[in-house]
Design a protein around this motif. Structure first.
Motif, short mmCIF file in Angstrom:
data_model
loop_
_atom_site.label_atom_id
_atom_site.label_comp_id
_atom_site.label_asym_id
_atom_site.label_seq_id
_atom_site.Cartn_x
_atom_site.Cartn_y
_atom_site.Cartn_z
N HIS A 1 0.84 -1.21 0.00
CA HIS A 1 0.00 0.00 0.00
C HIS A 1 0.87 1.26 0.00
O HIS A 1 1.99 1.23 0.51
CB HIS A 1 -0.88 0.04 1.26
N TYR B 1 -8.99 1.25 0.29
CA TYR B 1 -9.92 0.66 1.26
C TYR B 1 -11.00 1.67 1.68
O TYR B 1 -12.16 1.29 1.89
CB TYR B 1 -9.14 0.19 2.48
N ASP C 1 -7.11 -3.55 -1.38
CA ASP C 1 -6.54 -3.12 -0.11
C ASP C 1 -7.52 -3.55 0.97
O ASP C 1 -8.53 -2.90 1.22
CB ASP C 1 -6.36 -1.60 -0.12
N ASP C 2 -7.23 -4.68 1.60
CA ASP C 2 -8.16 -5.25 2.58
C ASP C 2 -7.37 -6.13 3.54
O ASP C 2 -6.76 -7.11 3.11
CB ASP C 2 -9.25 -6.06 1.88
#
Length: 321
Positions: A53, A85, A185-186
């Protein structure tokens, strides 16, 4: 007369501050002397720092990036998601570019991958990958299982709302539905190892990389996306798919106590075995913190505490895969 607790406790109470002062002084001297890499990149090589990220490069890898740059390894950054996210992907891409600029990484060496996939109406799986270099426009391409099906476009193929994209090939017409994020993005999602390995390998080969730096199996924070990077690189390494001479350094995950004792962990890390150790001077640590402050959208209260206490803004201890 037997010595009471006070008689024994007084010397111990006096010795403890002295010991702490010695540790502080030793850690500061080590930082000023700068323990560089015990192994890893040599001057003239090309290093790739692989992150999940925007903000990982500053939060976790700033010592490695600054150390590699000083060693002449010309580090590049490959970020495998836009960090969307909370639907802040576009903001976070800009923050990543600003952060890397503070760390001395030019925009031409910073790449963000935003991968999407969809299923076409004619039963063919279409993978879309939007790869954006921060100093250029986004370039998107679609890759089918059969090499015959290869389509490049100068703009994103992603459709929105009720819109659909048409792809005309010599084998017919396919209408594609909007794709869903395949590398989201998790913190609860593990990314597909084969897909991620393919994307990373393409970048390694395109950039002539001979050293890859990424997370270890613990991912530092336990984030599933971080661990996915390790799994993909481990797969490439174990299957012998990396270019000849390309080595992998993984960032050591440490326990909670060591993680938040800042430069005091310098002394501990120097005593423990490892393959590479990058320690920042006080001036470089401030540089790393300035880079992290570029990620304004992420500076919640607990990350401000992280800026003050994290050892990852002072040093990186790494091991060869």
């Amino acid at each position: 007369m037997a010595a009471g607790p006070w008689c024994w406790g007084t010397p111990a109470a006096l010795a403890l501050p002295v010991l702490l002062l010695l540790l502080l002084g030793g850690a500061r001297r080590l930082r000023r002397g700068r323990a560089g890499a015990r192994g890893g990149a040599r001057g003239g090589g090309r290093a790739l720092v692989l992150t999940a990220h925007p903000d990982d490069e500053a939060m976790f890898f700033a010592p490695a990036l600054l150390g590699l740059r000083s060693a002449g390894a010309a580090p590049a950054v490959l970020c495998c998601s836009a960090g969307n996210y909370y639907n802040q992907g576009e903001i976070r891409k800009k923050e990543l570019e600003q952060s890397c600029c503070v760390l001395g990484i030019p925009a031409s060496d910073v790449t963000v991958i935003d991968h999407r996939w969809s299923r076409s109406c004619c039963g063919v799986h279409l993978r879309r990958c939007s790869i954006q270099r921060t100093d250029t426009v986004t370039t998107s391409f679609a890759v089918f299982p059969n090499p015959v099906f290869l389509f490049f476009a100068s703009n994103s193929l992603e459709a929105t709302g009720d819109q659909r994209s048409e792809i005309l090939q010599n084998t017919g017409t396919c209408r594609t539905a909007p794709g869903s994020r395949d590398l989201p993005d998790d913190p609860a999602v593990e990314w597909d190892t084969q897909l991620l390995a393919t994307l990373v390998l393409e970048h390694i080969e395109a950039k002539n990389i001979n050293l890859v730096v990424t997370f270890d199996a613990g991912g530092v924070s336990g984030h599933a996306n971080h661990i996915s990077l390790y799994n993909a690189v481990r797969y490439l390494h174990s299957e012998g798919k990396l270019p000849e001479g390309c080595r992998v350094l993984v960032l050591e995950s440490v326990n909670l106590c060591r993680k938040y004792i800042s430069f005091l962990d310098v002394f501990i890390s120097c005593l423990l075995p490892g393959d590479a150790l990058f320690i920042l001077t006080e001036e470089e640590t401030e540089q790393a913190k300035r880079a992290m402050r570029c990620h304004r959208s992420q500076l919640l209260w607990f990350r401000r505490l992280y800026l003050r206490f994290s050892r990852y803004l002072v040093l990186n201890s790494l091991r060869l895969l």
